[in-house]
Design an enzyme around this catalytic site. Structure first.
Site, PDB file in Angstrom:
ATOM      1  N   THR A 148       0.886  -1.661   0.201  1.00  0.00           N
ATOM      2  CA  THR A 148      -0.129  -0.386  -0.140  1.00  0.00           C
ATOM      3  C   THR A 148       0.743   1.228   0.086  1.00  0.00           C
ATOM      4  OG1 THR A 148      -1.839  -1.193   1.745  1.00  0.00           O
ATOM      5  CG2 THR A 148      -2.072   1.050   1.475  1.00  0.00           C
ATOM      6  N   VAL A 149       1.732   1.499  -0.009  1.00  0.00           N
ATOM      7  CA  VAL A 149       2.741   2.192   1.517  1.00  0.00           C
ATOM      8  C   VAL A 149       3.453   2.658  -0.301  1.00  0.00           C
ATOM      9  CG1 VAL A 149       4.730   3.211   2.160  1.00  0.00           C
ATOM     10  CG2 VAL A 149       2.020   2.521   3.963  1.00  0.00           C
ATOM     11  N   LYS A 161       4.295   3.450  17.496  1.00  0.00           N
ATOM     12  CA  LYS A 161       4.383   5.575  17.678  1.00  0.00           C
ATOM     13  C   LYS A 161       4.575   6.190  19.088  1.00  0.00           C
ATOM     14  CE  LYS A 161       0.965   4.255  13.964  1.00  0.00           C
ATOM     15  NZ  LYS A 161      -0.491   4.093  13.705  1.00  0.00           N
TER      16      LYS A 161
END
Ligand code: HSE
Length: 433
Positions: A13-14, A203
């Site tokens: 996807t990225v 994150k």
């Protein structure tokens, strides 16, 4: 004009977003960097037809990219731990800059990887790892560099926010929304990472290090997922003026740093409570700037590609200037990073939302509140839902003032032993913005 040559590991996807955005915005990016940026090689198990690979050497051999002498920058976009770690190590050792969207890798192995990048004199960039397209690492590390940052808190998992929003607004089933998030390319390969808060904790650890100048301490982060959130609690919270969001909170205290991910009640008057769907938002508080809020797409092909390419632009600008990387990976010089202790969840102080089933009979509320009183817990509000009786039990919902979590846990275990209560006491933390 100089040319910066990219090699990409992965074509998911990225990576396909990176190819598409670079193809489309080639001229603008070149004008911004004074440098031509070319993808010369991509390695992936399979080719995709959602991006134009004309002129790019395609291989199934990931090692070919990291050992290719022509490649200046390796984009590690395969995710996961292995072979991603080995590929990044090989690339750094070969003196190549690395740009990655792999938060798990950086959160868990970043201390050693940054040391490797430092000794090789190359950049290890990870903007796309946190909050998708929001340039939050650059904001914390560069834009807010003048500040003593006291807290960073936010919605940093798009999949989880998408699920909670659809459940609340459309009454949709958890599994059904998760499947849609997977089909849209939001979810991790293992969606447990999204649902149980592991992705958000990865994150948060990166944000905390960049904000406070501390080493990466993923194993010490507290993580609680959204599978514990029931529709009943979402609705009760709404009626009390709160929205439940899956929040990552990193807060500096005198005795250490809080590092926690959990479902959290947020007042509906707070801006961040209005962040719905796959969108992410992060509130950063600095002593000079005060509160700042960053909002944007937290996942998705081109949104994440935007952050990947921004890192490539940094590398290109340094190349054009003939300089070594000027911004340290975690925003602080390596020798200045501190091993600040991470505060245990039991020592965290905040208001709590509690729900317990109690018999609809004289004395039930009194026995609950006397336990709260015995532990010095100040109740902010208490509601008994007479019209939602199950058998002879009715839900009792309490909001407390600030109290240490260990103290609340003691009170909960005593309330659960009462003869006029049933089942476990549901507990959610409240955050004030
Ligand atoms: N699975 C992640 C999310 C992707 O849903 O936020 C972006 O990191």
């Amino acid at each position: 004009m100089k040319t910066l040559k990219l090699g990409i590991c992965g074509l998911g996807t990225v990576a396909s977003g990176v190819v598409n955005v670079l193809n489309r915005n080639r001229e603008e990016i070149s004008a911004r960097t004074g440098c031509s940026i070319e993808i010369i090689q991509i390695a992936s198990r399979t080719k995709k037809d959602n991006c134009d690979l004309t002129g790019i050497d395609f291989t199934t051999d990931l090692n070919a990219v990291v050992t290719n002498p022509e490649v200046d920058v390796v984009l590690e976009l395969i995710g996961g731990y292995s072979p991603a770690k080995e590929l990044v190590e090989t690339a750094l050792q070969a003196g190549k800059h690395v740009v990655t969207a792999n938060k798990a890798l950086i959160a868990e192995h970043g201390n050693e990887l940054f040391a490797l990048a430092n000794s090789a004199g190359v950049s290890l960039c990870y903007e796309a790892s946190v909050a998708g397209g929001i340039p939050i690492i650059k904001s914390v590390r560069e834009g807010l560099a003048a500040n003593d940052i006291s807290s960073v808190a936010g919605i940093i998992n798009g999949t989880g926010n998408f699920i909670l929003t659809e459940m609340r607004d459309k009454g949709r089933d958890f599994e059904d929304v998760l499947k849609e998030a997977q089909a849209l390319g939001y979810a991790e390969a293992d969606p447990t990472f999204d649902v149980e808060g592991i992705d958000a904790a990865h994150k948060l650890v990166l944000l905390a290090s960049a904000a406070f100048g501390i080493t990466l301490q993923f194993k010490k982060a507290f993580t609680e997922g959204i599978s514990k959130v029931s529709t009943d609690d979402v609705n009760y919270a709404e009626e009390l003026g709160y929205t439940i969001k899956h929040l990552g909170i990193a807060k500096k205290r005198g005795d250490g740093v809080e590092l926690r991910v959990h479902p959290t009640l947020i007042s509906k008057s707070a801006l961040i409570s209005k962040v719905d769907g796959v969108m992410n938002a992060v509130v950063v508080t600095g002593d000079a700037v005060g509160d700042t809020l960053y909002y944007g797409a937290g996942a998705g092909s081109e949104a994440t590609a935007s952050a990947v390419i921004a890192d490539v632009v940094d590398v290109a600008r340094a190349l054009v200037a003939g300089a070594k990387p000027i911004v340290p990976g975690l925003g602080f010089e390596a020798e200045a990073l501190k091993d600040t202790s991470i505060i245990e969840i039991g020592d965290v102080v905040c208001p709590f939302y509690l729900r317990v089933m109690a018999t609809d009979a004289p004395g039930a509320l009194a026995s609950i509140t006397s336990i709260m009183s015995k532990h010095g817990i100040n109740i902010d509000s208490i509601t008994q839902r007479e019209n939602e009786q199950v058998g002879d039990m009715t839900p009792v919902i309490m909001l407390t003032h600030e109290v240490k979590e260990d103290v609340v846990n003691l009170a909960i275990s005593e309330i659960e032993q009462l003869s006029n209560t049933a089942g476990v006491v549901v507990k959610h933390r409240v955050a004030q913005f």
